[in-house]
Scaffold this active site. Structure first.
Site, short mmCIF file in Angstrom:
data_model
loop_
_atom_site.label_atom_id
_atom_site.label_comp_id
_atom_site.label_asym_id
_atom_site.label_seq_id
_atom_site.Cartn_x
_atom_site.Cartn_y
_atom_site.Cartn_z
N TRP A 206 0.45 -20.75 -11.85
CA TRP A 206 0.12 -19.37 -12.19
C TRP A 206 1.42 -18.78 -12.71
O TRP A 206 2.37 -18.58 -11.96
CB TRP A 206 -0.38 -18.61 -10.96
CG TRP A 206 -0.90 -17.24 -11.25
CD1 TRP A 206 -2.15 -16.92 -11.69
CD2 TRP A 206 -0.20 -16.01 -11.12
NE1 TRP A 206 -2.26 -15.57 -11.84
CE2 TRP A 206 -1.09 -14.98 -11.50
CE3 TRP A 206 1.09 -15.66 -10.72
CZ2 TRP A 206 -0.73 -13.65 -11.49
CZ3 TRP A 206 1.44 -14.33 -10.71
CH2 TRP A 206 0.54 -13.33 -11.09
N CYS B 177 1.65 -20.92 -7.03
CA CYS B 177 1.13 -22.12 -7.67
C CYS B 177 0.71 -23.05 -6.55
O CYS B 177 0.93 -22.75 -5.38
CB CYS B 177 2.24 -22.78 -8.49
SG CYS B 177 3.06 -21.63 -9.58
N HIS C 106 -11.04 16.91 -11.71
CA HIS C 106 -9.68 17.32 -12.09
C HIS C 106 -9.13 16.40 -13.18
O HIS C 106 -8.05 15.84 -13.05
CB HIS C 106 -8.77 17.34 -10.87
CG HIS C 106 -9.22 18.35 -9.86
ND1 HIS C 106 -9.09 19.70 -10.05
CD2 HIS C 106 -9.85 18.19 -8.68
CE1 HIS C 106 -9.61 20.33 -9.02
NE2 HIS C 106 -10.08 19.44 -8.17
#
Ligand code: G6P
Length: 590
Positions: free
Chosen positions: A75, A2, A490
Site C-alpha cells: 500500500w 503492507c 449553516h
C-alpha cells in the site's frame, strides 16, 4: 501498511507465498512481488495491482527450484504504485520486503548516493536494503544490527542474502510473527497469512532479529540469544472462508448476531468483569476511522446517561496535541487491529504521562493489546473485508455496556430490569434486522446512481450517521457527508438539490421533534429523504423501521441497516466491495 509473508521449508514456496499474500491483501493491494532463492540465485517477480496480477505473471515465468522465499503486498507510501517501487527490493547481496515507514530515508539515501549507491525506486525500502548491504561482509546479523542503529521509523523486514540459504526477519512498530511447523518456518504480518499451514508462532518484539534456517529459529537482540514463548492461535479456518456469501463484507455483517451473542452477552451477565470508570475524573477516547465513530457513540452514552465527562479525538490529532492531564484520567483506545500507528502513538503518549490506558481491541496479539494497561477483547474473530462491520458493532456494544455499568454504579439507571431484558434480546433482534435484505436493496436502488448524499441526525443519531456515511462512501465511492441535523442550514444546505438523497436517523426521544423539523427543511428544498427510525412515521418517505429498544443499545440495531444499504449500493455500482480502492484495513503508518 503492507503485508509480508516468507517461507523456508520442504514445500515449493510459491504456493505458500501466494496464498499468504491473498490472506494479507486487506493490508494494501496496489502492487505485489515475490523473491525466490536457491543455492545459486534469487529470482524476483513483481507486478502492479492485486495479487491476481502477480499470479498471472508468475505463470508466464520460468521459475527456479527453491525452498525459500519472501513476498509482499504493498500500500504505497513512498513512491507511486509502480513495478519499480513494488517490493522485494534488491541492493547488492540483499533482497528484502518491508512494512512501515523509514522517517530518515531521504537523509540516508543522500548519504548512500554520495558513497556510490544507485537507487532504482522512490521507496524508503530500497534505502534499507542499501544500508544493510553496505554493512554486509559475511555476517548477516552484524549487517542487520548495524543498519538498525541508523534507521528511524517503523519497519517489519523479511531479508534474504544472496550467499546465505537462511531467512532473516526483524521488526519495530510494525507487526511480524514467525510461524512454526515441523521442518517449515514462516514469517508473516499476521497469523491469517499462514493459518492454512500452522497455528503456532513466535511474536517478535521490538528490534528482535529472527535468524531462520531450514532446521531452526534463533531470536536475538543486540546479539543476545532470547528464549521465546511459542504461542498458539485457535482462529478457526472457516473465519477465512466466504461460506457461500458473495463478499466477506456481507458474511461479516451476517455474523453480527453470533459475535454479539458470544462476546456481548457474557459481559452483560457479568458487568463486574468490565472496568469501573467511576474512579476516573475524566475519560479520553482515542481511535481512528470507524473505531472513532464507535467511540463517539460511547461518549454520547457516557455523557447523556452516566453523567461522565468524556473527551474524544482522532488519534492522529491526539498524539500531537498539548493534552492537559490535570485530572485522574483514563485513556480508552479503540482499535480492531490493535496495530493502527496513530492509535499506538496516542497510547504511548498517555503512558509516558503516567495516564492509565484501556484498550478495546480485537486482535489479541497486537501491539495495543500488549502495551495497554487493561484490555477488553471484543472477540469478533478475523475480519477480512476492509470496511469494518462486525468489529464495529462489538466496539459499540462494549462502549454501550461501559456506559450502562457506569450509570448503574452511579444509580442513574431507571427501569434496570427493562434495559437488561432488551439487551438480552439484541442478538435475536439484530438477526431480524439483517433478514430484511429486500428493504435495503430497495433503498440502494433509489440511491446508487446519485453522486452526493447527506446523512443527518442529532446527538446519538449524529454519531450513528457518521458511521453510516463513512460506510457508504468507502465501499460505493458515492460522496457522502454526515451533519448534525441542526447545523446543515449553516452553509451546507445550499448544496441540497432536487432528488438529492438525505438519510435522517431519528431514534433519540429527547430530540427527535427537532430532527423532524430539519427533515422538512431539506425536503422543502427538493431532497428525497430516507428515514432510519425506531417508530413508523406517517409520511411517504422511504423508511426503515427497526425495533425500539433502550437508547443504550439502539445504535446496535440502526448501524446494520446502514451497513447493508452501503453493501447493496456498492454491489449495484459494481465496486470491489471487500477491497475498496486506496484503502487498507490496518493502517500501520501515520
Ligand atoms: C482503517 C480501516 C477502518 C478502521 C480504521 C481504524 O482506516 O479501513 O475500517 O476503522 O483503520 O482501524 P483499527 O484497526 O484501529 O480499528
Amino acid at each position: 501498511m503492507c503485508g509480508i509473508v516468507g517461507y523456508i521449508g520442504e514445500k515449493n514456496p510459491i504456493e505458500v507465498l501466494i496464498n499468504g499474500l491473498k490472506n494479507l491483501e486487506y493490508r494494501g493491494y496496489d502492487s505485489a512481488g515475490i523473491a525466490l532463492k536457491n543455492e545459486s540465485q534469487i529470482q524476483v517477480i513483481k507486478s502492479v495491482g492485486k495479487i491476481a496480477n502477480l499470479e498471472e505473471k508468475i505463470k508466464e515465468e520460468n521459475l527456479i527450484t527453491s525452498h525459500l522465499g519472501i513476498a509482499h503486498t504493498r500500500w504505497a507510501t513512498h513512491g507511486k504504485p509502480t513495478e519499480e517501487n513494488a517490493h522485494p527490493h534488491t541492493v547488492g547481496k540483499v533482497t528484502l520486503v518491508h512494512n512501515g515507514i523509514i522517517e530518515n530515508a531521504d537523509e540516508l539515501r543522500n548519504k548512500l548516493i554520495k558513497e556510490g549507491v544507485t537507487f532504482h525506486s522512490e521507496t524508503d525500502t530500497e534505502v534499507v536494503a542499501a544500508l544493510i548491504n553496505k554493512y554486509y561482509e559475511n555476517n548477516p546479523l552484524t549487517a542487520i544490527n548495524k543498519a538498525l542503529t541508523e534507521l528511524k521509523g517503523s519497519y517489519a523486514l523479511g531479508i534474504l542474502f544472496s550467499d546465505s540459504n537462511d531467512l532473516y526477519a526483524v521488526r519495530k512498530d510494525s507487526p511480524l510473527i514467525v510461524g512454526l511447523k515441523d521442518h517449515e518456518y514462516f514469517i508473516a504480518s499476521d497469523i491469517a497469512a499462514i493459518i492454512d499451514y500452522t497455528n503456532k508462532y513466535i511474536l517478535l518484539d521490538e528490534n528482535e532479529i529472527a535468524h531462520i534456517t531450514k532446521d531452526n529459529v534463533t531470536v536475538t537482540k543486540n546479539n543476545n540469544v532470547l528464549e521465546k514463548k511459542v504461542e498458539t492461535t485457535n482462529m478457526e479456518q472457516d473465519a477465512k472462508d466466504k461460506c457461500g456469501y458473495d463478499h466477506y463484507m456481507l458474511k461479516e455483517i451476517m455474523e453480527e448476531p453470533v459475535v454479539l451473542q458470544k462476546t456481548f452477552k457474557p459481559y452483560l451477565e457479568h458487568l463486574e468483569k468490565l472496568p469501573d470508570l467511576t474512579s476516573y475524573e475524566e475519560i479520553h477516547i482515542v481511535a481512528c476511522g470507524s473505531a472513532m465513530y464507535a467511540g463517539m457513540i460511547g461518549k454520547t452514552l457516557l455523557e447523556e446517561y452516566a453523567n461522565t465527562k468524556v473527551e474524544i479525538d482522532v488519534a492522529s490529532e491526539y498524539r500531537y496535541k498539548n493534552i492537559i492531564y490535570d485530572r485522574k484520567t483514563l485513556v480508552i483506545l479503540i482499535s480492531q487491529s490493535g496495530e493502527t500507528a496513530d492509535t499506538i502513538a496516542a497510547m504511548r503518549k498517555a503512558k509516558e504521562n503516567n495516564v492509565e490506558t484501556l484498550a478495546i481491541v480485537n486482535v489479541k496479539t497486537s501491539t495495543i493489546a500488549r502495551e495497554s494497561d487493561t484490555q477488553i477483547f471484543i472477540e469478533a474473530g478475523p475480519e477480512i473485508a476492509v470496511a469494518t462491520t462486525k468489529a464495529y458493532i462489538l466496539q459499540v456494544g462494549i462502549m454501550a455496556l461501559l456506559a450502562y455499568k457506569t450509570a448503574l454504579t452511579k444509580n442513574l439507571v431507571k427501569e434496570e430490569h427493562k434495559v437488561l431484558e432488551e439487551a438480552e434480546k439484541l442478538p435475536r433482534l439484530i438477526k431480524e434486522v439483517l433478514d430484511r435484505r429486500e428493504e435495503y436493496k430497495k433503498v440502494a436502488q433509489a440511491i446508487y446512481q446519485k453522486e452526493d448524499i447527506f446523512f443527518i441526525g442529532r446527538k446519538i443519531d449524529y454519531a450513528t450517521s457518521m458511521e453510516g456515511s463513512l460506510k457508504l462512501k468507502e465501499v460505493s465511492y458515492i460522496h457522502s457527508e454526515a451533519y448534525q441535523a441542526g447545523e446543515l442550514k449553516h452553509g451546507t444546505i445550499s448544496l441540497i438539490e432536487d432528488g438529492m438523497p438525505v438519510f435522517a436517523i431519528v431514534t433519540d426521544e429527547t430530540i427527535k421533534d427537532k430532527t423532524i423539523s430539519n427533515i422538512e427543511e431539506v425536503k422543502s428544498r427538493g431532497a428525497s429523504t430516507i428515514l432510519i427510525t425506531n417508530e413508523k412515521y406517517q409520511t411517504d418517505d422511504l423508511q426503515i423501521v427497526v425495533p425500539k429498544i433502550s437508547p443504550y443499545f439502539q445504535p446496535i440495531l440502526i448501524v446494520p441497516t446502514l451497513q447493508l444499504i452501503a453493501y447493496e449500493t456498492a454491489k449495484l455500482r459494481g465496486c470491489d466491495i471487500d477491497k475498496p480502492k486506496n484503502l487498507a484495513k490496518s493502517v500501520t503508518v501515520e
